[in-house]
Write an enzyme that holds these catalytic residues in place. Structure first.
Site, PDB file in Angstrom:
ATOM      1  N   ASP A 101      -9.734 -31.861  69.023  1.00 40.56           N
ATOM      2  CA  ASP A 101      -9.791 -32.682  67.813  1.00 40.56           C
ATOM      3  C   ASP A 101     -10.352 -31.932  66.602  1.00 40.56           C
ATOM      4  O   ASP A 101      -9.643 -31.171  65.962  1.00 40.56           O
ATOM      5  CB  ASP A 101     -10.586 -33.963  68.147  1.00 40.56           C
ATOM      6  CG  ASP A 101     -10.511 -35.030  67.077  1.00 40.56           C
ATOM      7  OD1 ASP A 101     -10.034 -34.744  65.984  1.00 40.56           O
ATOM      8  OD2 ASP A 101     -10.926 -36.179  67.333  1.00 40.56           O
ATOM      9  N   HIS A 151      -8.416 -41.380  71.485  1.00 43.09           N
ATOM     10  CA  HIS A 151      -9.759 -41.975  71.542  1.00 43.09           C
ATOM     11  C   HIS A 151      -9.742 -43.276  72.362  1.00 43.09           C
ATOM     12  O   HIS A 151     -10.292 -43.312  73.440  1.00 43.09           O
ATOM     13  CB  HIS A 151     -10.394 -42.201  70.161  1.00 43.09           C
ATOM     14  CG  HIS A 151     -10.383 -40.978  69.291  1.00 43.09           C
ATOM     15  ND1 HIS A 151     -10.981 -39.809  69.687  1.00 43.09           N
ATOM     16  CD2 HIS A 151      -9.808 -40.716  68.074  1.00 43.09           C
ATOM     17  CE1 HIS A 151     -10.802 -38.887  68.735  1.00 43.09           C
ATOM     18  NE2 HIS A 151     -10.076 -39.409  67.751  1.00 43.09           N
TER      19      HIS A 151
HETATM   20  C1  NGQ Z   1      -8.685 -37.256  61.134  1.00 40.33           C
HETATM   21  N1  NGQ Z   1     -10.403 -37.523  62.780  1.00 40.33           N
HETATM   22  O1  NGQ Z   1      -7.595 -37.714  60.808  1.00 40.33           O
HETATM   23  O2  NGQ Z   1      -8.987 -36.060  61.004  1.00 40.33           O
HETATM   24  C2  NGQ Z   1      -9.673 -38.192  61.772  1.00 40.33           C
HETATM   25  C3  NGQ Z   1     -10.611 -38.731  60.726  1.00 40.33           C
HETATM   26  C4  NGQ Z   1      -9.632 -40.915  60.017  1.00 40.33           C
HETATM   27  C5  NGQ Z   1     -10.896 -38.185  63.829  1.00 40.33           C
HETATM   28  N2  NGQ Z   1     -10.636 -39.441  63.918  1.00 40.33           N
HETATM   29  C6  NGQ Z   1      -9.955 -39.502  59.660  1.00 40.33           C
HETATM   30  N3  NGQ Z   1     -11.623 -37.604  64.726  1.00 40.33           N
HETATM   31  O3  NGQ Z   1      -9.569 -41.277  61.192  1.00 40.33           O
HETATM   32  O4  NGQ Z   1      -9.433 -41.695  59.092  1.00 40.33           O
HETATM   33 ZN    ZN Z   2      -7.907 -36.889  65.284  1.00 39.74          ZN
END
Ligand code: NGQ
Ligand code: ZN
Length: 463
Positions: free
Chosen positions: A326, A275
């Site tokens: 993702d 990101h």
């Molecule tokens: C994840 N996903 O780990 O699946 C993360 C969300 C977080 C994205 N950042 C959870 N798209 O970052 O705490």
């Molecule tokens: Zn992620």
């Protein structure tokens, strides 16, 4: 298995489009010859459309494919990334090893149909629902490796280190119990997974989840432990995706997340900054110069309301970048490139933001840049149609109405910008084997059935 040969009237090589390209690969699936302007060879199989390099998908949480589309309703007065995460955790709580395997098998078949030939799996659901390890502890990671092997997907497995719920070592929440390892346990997990990640189709790395989830000492020790096992192994981290994360990091350390990381950790070309949405000018410059890849996930970043990366600024500093799907609300390499380009156009009011003087055709320029950065992030030899790289490629459907009759660079442009979400991919090959033919993966029907039954089972359990 023997090696193979293919003759392509048009192929996208790292330096651009070439005519009459003869490809040859060895029994391990590695390219041994890539020769433009080759004499016609009636004995060699011919590609029926333009040949593209297979695209690496540099960021995947496979299990989230079965959750895609299920958080598109108002759950709180003002929904956000964080309310999405609450729902996603609720879904993740139901996951079990057969479900992980079924979801990933279907997902990887879909990815191959959509032009991805490699995936970086940022794998963080490790344990049983109560937090007890499985026997063996690597069971859920092994399910991903098996799905990759069954479908022919090249994989970089990135077991995720997760220890805290916020900056400064805040204790994890109950919903995060399945994710947790102390540092020695993570190093044991890496050791256990290493033998299964040695061939050209699999590599092991590490993903400290984020600066929220991994305190500084653990970050140092785990990365050092990984590099003691394998000095070149990739390291991926979520960083600066949401403004709240930036604010919390400043409150904790006085620094923005990317600035903190670059100052406290020797970030280099082995790293992928997933990101990196919110950076100031100095962070853009320093992060790009570190050699790290920016892991851009345009469909998920839009879906979660993250913000827009400044691609022109990053490229201005010579930064490498690639794309990932993702959360898998979109599984289509071409569409990610389109969304990336459109985000830049909407932000800056210019067209053809991804093109440059050396490569004026935007879809071609975006494809080659995402390929270079994506390959770097995988730590595998998947940097396109060149000797020494894996024989990973896509044959476009030259009969698709959006493409038919156009020159090859315009076929790629139509594939990216004008195919109306219908696939213009005829074939996908990975490691020299055809996995997708007539737009369909060989396992399509069976994997689809298992995926749908699995999703239904998980959702029924959730009621
Ligand atoms: C994840 N996903 O780990 O699946 C993360 C969300 C977080 C994205 N950042 C959870 N798209 O970052 O705490
Ligand atoms: Zn992620």
């Amino acid at each position: 298995m023997n090696g193979g040969t293919l003759f392509a009237p048009h192929a996208l090589l790292p330096q651009g489009w070439a005519r009459d390209v003869r490809l040859h690969w060895d029994a391990s699936g590695r390219l041994t010859e890539v020769r433009p302007h080759a004499p016609a060879d009636p004995a060699a199989p011919q590609a029926a459309g333009p040949l593209l390099p297979g695209m690496p998908n540099l960021h995947s949480h496979a299990f989230q494919r079965a959750f895609a589309g299920l958080a598109e309703y108002r759950a709180t007065a003002q929904d956000s990334f964080w309310s999405w995460r609450t729902l996603m955790y609720r879904f993740a709580a139901r996951l079990d090893p057969p479900a992980m395997q079924a979801i990933a098998t279907w997902l990887y078949a879909e990815m191959l149909e959509a032009g991805y030939t490699s995936v970086c799996e940022f794998q963080y659901v490790h344990h049983q629902p109560g937090g007890q390890p499985y026997a063996p502890p690597a069971l859920l990671s092994q399910a991903l490796l098996q799905a990759a092997q069954a479908t022919g997907m090249g994989i970089t497995l990135l077991p995720v280190l997760y220890q805290s719920s916020g900056f400064g070592g805040q204790p994890p929440s109950p919903a995060q119990r399945r994710f947790l390892h102390d540092t020695p346990a993570m190093l044991r997990l890496l050791d256990a997974l290493r033998p299964a990640c040695t061939g050209p189709q699999a590599r092991l790395g590490l993903a400290p989840h984020s600066l929220r989830a991994v305190p500084p000492q653990a970050l140092h020790e785990a990365v050092a432990g990984l590099h003691a096992l394998d000095a070149g192994a990739p390291v991926h981290i979520h960083i600066a995706e949401q403004l709240k994360e930036v604010e919390d990091c400043i409150a904790w350390s006085g620094q923005r997340p990317v600035a903190w990381l670059l100052e406290h950790v020797p970030v280099d070309a082995r790293w992928c900054l997933v990101h990196a949405t919110h950076m100031d000018e100095a962070e853009y410059a320093r992060a790009a110069r570190s050699g790290a890849v920016a892991g851009l996930c345009p469909s998920t970043e839009a879906n979660l309301g993250d913000g827009l990366f400044d691609l022109a600024r990053w490229r201005g500093h010579g930064g490498a970048w690639g794309i990932g799907s993702d959360s898998h609300v979109c599984v289509n390499a071409a569409e990610e490139l389109m969304l990336l380009e459109y985000g830049q156009r909407l932000r800056t009011h210019v067209r053809n933001a991804g093109a440059d003087a050396a490569q004026p055709h935007t879809a071609t320029a975006l494809t080659l840049a995402a390929l270079r950065g994506g390959a770097q992030a995988t730590g595998r030899p998947v940097a396109g149609l060149a000797v020494g790289q894996q024989a990973d490629f896509v044959v476009l459907d030259a009969r698709h109405p959006a493409l038919d009759g156009l020159p090859p660079q315009d076929m790629l442009a139509a594939h990216v910008f004008a195919s109306s979400r219908s696939s213009s991919i005829a074939e996908t090959w990975s490691a020299g084997q055809r996995r997708v033919q007539g737009g369909r993966h060989a396992l399509h029907e069976r994997a689809r059935r298992d995926f749908i039954a699995t999703r239904a089972r998980l959702l029924a359990a959730q009621e």
